[in-house]
Design a protein around this motif. Sequence first.
Motif, PDB file in Angstrom:
ATOM      1  N   HIS A 177       0.803  -1.217   0.000  1.00  0.00           N
ATOM      2  CA  HIS A 177       0.000   0.000   0.000  1.00  0.00           C
ATOM      3  C   HIS A 177       0.844   1.279   0.000  1.00  0.00           C
ATOM      4  O   HIS A 177       0.328   2.358  -0.285  1.00  0.00           O
ATOM      5  N   LEU A 178       2.126   1.150   0.305  1.00  0.00           N
ATOM      6  CA  LEU A 178       3.005   2.321   0.209  1.00  0.00           C
ATOM      7  C   LEU A 178       3.146   2.809  -1.227  1.00  0.00           C
ATOM      8  O   LEU A 178       3.348   3.999  -1.477  1.00  0.00           O
ATOM      9  N   PHE A 179       3.033   1.890  -2.177  1.00  0.00           N
ATOM     10  CA  PHE A 179       3.342   2.217  -3.564  1.00  0.00           C
ATOM     11  C   PHE A 179       2.109   2.583  -4.381  1.00  0.00           C
ATOM     12  O   PHE A 179       2.245   3.193  -5.449  1.00  0.00           O
ATOM     13  N   MET A 180       0.935   2.228  -3.913  1.00  0.00           N
ATOM     14  CA  MET A 180      -0.285   2.557  -4.642  1.00  0.00           C
ATOM     15  C   MET A 180      -0.781   3.930  -4.208  1.00  0.00           C
ATOM     16  O   MET A 180      -1.095   4.153  -3.042  1.00  0.00           O
ATOM     17  N   GLY A 181      -0.797   4.841  -5.147  1.00  0.00           N
ATOM     18  CA  GLY A 181      -1.095   6.231  -4.849  1.00  0.00           C
ATOM     19  C   GLY A 181       0.144   7.084  -4.692  1.00  0.00           C
ATOM     20  O   GLY A 181       0.051   8.311  -4.604  1.00  0.00           O
ATOM     21  N   ALA A 182       1.323   6.474  -4.681  1.00  0.00           N
ATOM     22  CA  ALA A 182       2.574   7.221  -4.506  1.00  0.00           C
ATOM     23  C   ALA A 182       3.116   7.772  -5.823  1.00  0.00           C
ATOM     24  O   ALA A 182       4.084   8.527  -5.829  1.00  0.00           O
ATOM     25  N   GLU A 183       2.525   7.394  -6.956  1.00  0.00           N
ATOM     26  CA  GLU A 183       2.863   7.924  -8.283  1.00  0.00           C
ATOM     27  C   GLU A 183       4.337   7.750  -8.632  1.00  0.00           C
ATOM     28  O   GLU A 183       4.954   8.622  -9.253  1.00  0.00           O
ATOM     29  N   GLY A 184       4.897   6.613  -8.241  1.00  0.00           N
ATOM     30  CA  GLY A 184       6.267   6.309  -8.630  1.00  0.00           C
ATOM     31  C   GLY A 184       7.333   6.972  -7.795  1.00  0.00           C
ATOM     32  O   GLY A 184       8.526   6.803  -8.076  1.00  0.00           O
ATOM     33  N   THR A 185       6.975   7.713  -6.760  1.00  0.00           N
ATOM     34  CA  THR A 185       7.972   8.432  -5.970  1.00  0.00           C
ATOM     35  C   THR A 185       8.760   7.511  -5.045  1.00  0.00           C
ATOM     36  O   THR A 185       9.881   7.841  -4.651  1.00  0.00           O
ATOM     37  N   LEU A 186       8.193   6.368  -4.673  1.00  0.00           N
ATOM     38  CA  LEU A 186       8.865   5.436  -3.770  1.00  0.00           C
ATOM     39  C   LEU A 186       9.401   4.205  -4.486  1.00  0.00           C
ATOM     40  O   LEU A 186      10.189   3.454  -3.915  1.00  0.00           O
ATOM     41  N   GLY A 187       8.983   4.001  -5.703  1.00  0.00           N
ATOM     42  CA  GLY A 187       9.424   2.845  -6.462  1.00  0.00           C
ATOM     43  C   GLY A 187       8.602   2.698  -7.726  1.00  0.00           C
ATOM     44  O   GLY A 187       7.538   3.313  -7.868  1.00  0.00           O
TER      45      GLY A 187
END
Length: 244
Positions: free
Chosen positions: A196-206
Amino acid sequence: MTEPNDNSTLSAIRKIVGPNGWLTREQDLTPFLTEARGLWRGECDMVVSPATTEEVKTIVRICADTGITITPQSGNTGLVGGSIPHGGIVLSTRRMNRILKIDPVDNTITVEAGCILAEIQSAANNVNRLFPLSLAAEGSCRIGGNLSTNAGGIQVLRYGNARDLVLGLEVVLADGTIWNGMNSLRKNNTGYDLKHLFMGAEGTLGIITAAVLKLFPKPHRRETAVVGAASIEKIQVLLTQTQE
């Protein structure tokens, strides 16, 4: 530190993806630099399209070591300018477009990030299942972008946002590490739910490279109605009744 547009670094990246995996001519770059309505135009040194997660990993490591900016991009169908690059390279997932596995018994489909949303819907339909994420750009948007922006779509009230349709992810982190969370379990209460860290993060975390998605029984019947109500409160009552 190597300059972001250093030719030797870009040459090394080109070798990783091969002759069909990069673009540098201005006319070829244009579709990757402009927003769908033409409101914004960016710039970059190269568009690179890796074909595997290993290639994504290697490219990200090179860029991390040399200070090259990466703008991850899927279908570039967004309307808020989030995928418009400002220098560096565009990393497009368009060549990572395979459906890896579909399991109508387990109600899952495993896909690469570059799969077009409509093709995932079609694959599910072929085994009498439903993948409910649906939006106007479904014929050209790609699932990696849908997940990275936590897309809603027209069935969000029934099935939830994109994050609610995901069981597992594979992600390349900013240092080139591959995080493998390709879990298909529904009852999984172990540890942190890192996907869930990566969904909605728009590629900023991975950069999302693959996903295990939920399928649902295909509806046997559809009915359409146009309904008007005098107040928001009555609309809420109507929504509750339709969900019963």
